[in-house]
Design a protein around this motif. Structure first.
Motif, PDB file in Angstrom:
ATOM      1  N   GLU A  87      55.190  45.469  64.817  1.00  0.00           N
ATOM      2  CA  GLU A  87      55.778  45.080  66.107  1.00  0.00           C
ATOM      3  C   GLU A  87      57.047  44.241  65.901  1.00  0.00           C
ATOM      4  N   LEU A  88      57.052  43.391  64.900  1.00  0.00           N
ATOM      5  CA  LEU A  88      58.204  42.543  64.625  1.00  0.00           C
ATOM      6  C   LEU A  88      59.361  43.304  63.977  1.00  0.00           C
ATOM      7  N   GLY A  89      59.085  44.497  63.467  1.00  0.00           N
ATOM      8  CA  GLY A  89      60.131  45.299  62.846  1.00  0.00           C
ATOM      9  C   GLY A  89      60.224  45.170  61.343  1.00  0.00           C
ATOM     10  N   VAL A  90      59.180  44.608  60.717  1.00  0.00           N
ATOM     11  CA  VAL A  90      59.151  44.493  59.263  1.00  0.00           C
ATOM     12  C   VAL A  90      59.104  45.900  58.669  1.00  0.00           C
ATOM     13  N   ALA A  91      59.929  46.136  57.655  1.00  0.00           N
ATOM     14  CA  ALA A  91      60.046  47.473  57.074  1.00  0.00           C
ATOM     15  C   ALA A  91      59.135  47.709  55.879  1.00  0.00           C
ATOM     16  N   ARG A  92      58.732  46.633  55.216  1.00  0.00           N
ATOM     17  CA  ARG A  92      57.928  46.747  53.999  1.00  0.00           C
ATOM     18  C   ARG A  92      56.939  45.595  53.996  1.00  0.00           C
ATOM     19  N   VAL A  93      55.719  45.850  53.547  1.00  0.00           N
ATOM     20  CA  VAL A  93      54.669  44.822  53.577  1.00  0.00           C
ATOM     21  C   VAL A  93      54.146  44.580  52.173  1.00  0.00           C
ATOM     22  N   SER A  94      53.996  43.299  51.832  1.00  0.00           N
ATOM     23  CA  SER A  94      53.405  42.906  50.560  1.00  0.00           C
ATOM     24  C   SER A  94      52.122  42.141  50.816  1.00  0.00           C
ATOM     25  N   TYR A  95      51.171  42.326  49.918  1.00  0.00           N
ATOM     26  CA  TYR A  95      49.905  41.605  50.000  1.00  0.00           C
ATOM     27  C   TYR A  95      49.822  40.515  48.948  1.00  0.00           C
ATOM     28  N   GLY A  96      50.763  40.508  48.015  1.00  0.00           N
ATOM     29  CA  GLY A  96      50.746  39.511  46.948  1.00  0.00           C
ATOM     30  C   GLY A  96      49.421  39.554  46.207  1.00  0.00           C
ATOM     31  N   PRO A  97      48.940  38.405  45.767  1.00  0.00           N
ATOM     32  CA  PRO A  97      47.691  38.380  45.003  1.00  0.00           C
ATOM     33  C   PRO A  97      46.439  38.322  45.878  1.00  0.00           C
ATOM     34  N   ARG A  98      46.589  38.498  47.167  1.00  0.00           N
ATOM     35  CA  ARG A  98      45.471  38.344  48.111  1.00  0.00           C
ATOM     36  C   ARG A  98      44.280  39.248  47.758  1.00  0.00           C
ATOM     37  N   ILE A  99      44.525  40.510  47.477  1.00  0.00           N
ATOM     38  CA  ILE A  99      43.437  41.438  47.162  1.00  0.00           C
ATOM     39  C   ILE A  99      42.807  41.079  45.816  1.00  0.00           C
ATOM     40  N   TYR A 100      43.630  40.731  44.839  1.00  0.00           N
ATOM     41  CA  TYR A 100      43.123  40.301  43.533  1.00  0.00           C
ATOM     42  C   TYR A 100      42.227  39.076  43.683  1.00  0.00           C
ATOM     43  N   ARG A 101      42.680  38.082  44.438  1.00  0.00           N
ATOM     44  CA  ARG A 101      41.878  36.865  44.624  1.00  0.00           C
ATOM     45  C   ARG A 101      40.558  37.151  45.324  1.00  0.00           C
ATOM     46  N   ALA A 102      40.576  38.039  46.312  1.00  0.00           N
ATOM     47  CA  ALA A 102      39.345  38.399  47.012  1.00  0.00           C
ATOM     48  C   ALA A 102      38.381  39.105  46.057  1.00  0.00           C
ATOM     49  N   ALA A 103      38.897  40.002  45.235  1.00  0.00           N
ATOM     50  CA  ALA A 103      38.047  40.710  44.271  1.00  0.00           C
ATOM     51  C   ALA A 103      37.476  39.741  43.237  1.00  0.00           C
ATOM     52  N   LEU A 104      38.284  38.808  42.782  1.00  0.00           N
ATOM     53  CA  LEU A 104      37.824  37.827  41.811  1.00  0.00           C
ATOM     54  C   LEU A 104      36.736  36.934  42.409  1.00  0.00           C
ATOM     55  N   ALA A 105      36.899  36.524  43.653  1.00  0.00           N
ATOM     56  CA  ALA A 105      35.883  35.711  44.319  1.00  0.00           C
ATOM     57  C   ALA A 105      34.577  36.486  44.463  1.00  0.00           C
ATOM     58  N   GLU A 106      34.679  37.771  44.792  1.00  0.00           N
ATOM     59  CA  GLU A 106      33.479  38.610  44.912  1.00  0.00           C
ATOM     60  C   GLU A 106      32.793  38.766  43.561  1.00  0.00           C
ATOM     61  N   LEU A 107      33.578  38.978  42.512  1.00  0.00           N
ATOM     62  CA  LEU A 107      33.022  39.083  41.164  1.00  0.00           C
ATOM     63  C   LEU A 107      32.333  37.776  40.773  1.00  0.00           C
ATOM     64  N   ARG A 108      32.956  36.654  41.065  1.00  0.00           N
ATOM     65  CA  ARG A 108      32.369  35.350  40.735  1.00  0.00           C
ATOM     66  C   ARG A 108      31.025  35.179  41.449  1.00  0.00           C
ATOM     67  N   SER A 109      30.981  35.554  42.716  1.00  0.00           N
ATOM     68  CA  SER A 109      29.735  35.442  43.467  1.00  0.00           C
ATOM     69  C   SER A 109      28.661  36.344  42.883  1.00  0.00           C
ATOM     70  N   ALA A 110      29.018  37.554  42.499  1.00  0.00           N
ATOM     71  CA  ALA A 110      28.047  38.488  41.925  1.00  0.00           C
ATOM     72  C   ALA A 110      27.506  37.974  40.594  1.00  0.00           C
ATOM     73  N   VAL A 111      28.380  37.403  39.764  1.00  0.00           N
ATOM     74  CA  VAL A 111      27.941  36.870  38.475  1.00  0.00           C
ATOM     75  C   VAL A 111      27.041  35.652  38.692  1.00  0.00           C
ATOM     76  N   GLN A 112      27.392  34.780  39.619  1.00  0.00           N
ATOM     77  CA  GLN A 112      26.572  33.602  39.892  1.00  0.00           C
ATOM     78  C   GLN A 112      25.188  33.995  40.416  1.00  0.00           C
ATOM     79  N   ALA A 113      25.126  35.098  41.139  1.00  0.00           N
ATOM     80  CA  ALA A 113      23.836  35.564  41.661  1.00  0.00           C
ATOM     81  C   ALA A 113      22.927  36.043  40.521  1.00  0.00           C
ATOM     82  N   LEU A 114      23.501  36.430  39.396  1.00  0.00           N
ATOM     83  CA  LEU A 114      22.728  36.885  38.249  1.00  0.00           C
ATOM     84  C   LEU A 114      22.125  35.725  37.461  1.00  0.00           C
ATOM     85  N   VAL A 115      22.691  34.566  37.580  1.00  0.00           N
ATOM     86  CA  VAL A 115      22.261  33.405  36.778  1.00  0.00           C
ATOM     87  C   VAL A 115      21.042  32.747  37.354  1.00  0.00           C
TER      88      VAL A 115
END
Length: 115
Positions: A87-115
């Motif tokens: 809507e604002l007219g942005v032509a290109r979108v970046s997510y930066g490390p957001r997806i990586y950080r979310a995946a890492l947090a999920e992995l950390r939670s899964a590993v902690q659940a194993l302990v």
């Protein structure tokens, strides 16, 4: 995307502008004007797109899209989802490390659940 014949492949030169980052050293009241100035210089120098990284405010991003010649890259974030960026007219979108950080947090939670 722009074709650069000398490169032999289509590429985009996306000029990053760090004025909105805390490490950018630009006082908050001056960030918008400084970003517009730098963005125009980058475009004049041949950049295809400008990327004012760290912009979190809808009004600031809308102003940059309006004031800067050519495409502007934006980031998703709180209040800046894909629909809003479109809507604002942005032509290109970046997510930066957001997806990586979310995946890492999920992995950390899964590993902690194993302990």
């Amino acid at each position: 995307m722009c074709h650069r014949p000398d490169a032999g492949v289509p590429i985009v030169v996306n000029a990053r502008i760090d004025t909105f980052l805390p490490t950018g050293g630009i006082p908050a009241p001056e960030r918008l004007a400084e970003t517009v100035g730098r963005g125009r210089l980058y475009r004049d120098a041949g950049a295809d797109c400008v990327y004012p990284i760290g912009v979190r405010d809808r009004h600031d991003l809308a102003t940059l899209v309006e004031e800067l010649p050519g495409p502007v890259n934006g980031n998703t974030g709180e209040g800046l989802d894909l629909a809003t960026l479109r809507e604002l007219g942005v032509a290109r979108v970046s997510y930066g490390p957001r997806i990586y950080r979310a995946a890492l947090a999920e992995l950390r939670s899964a590993v902690q659940a194993l302990v």
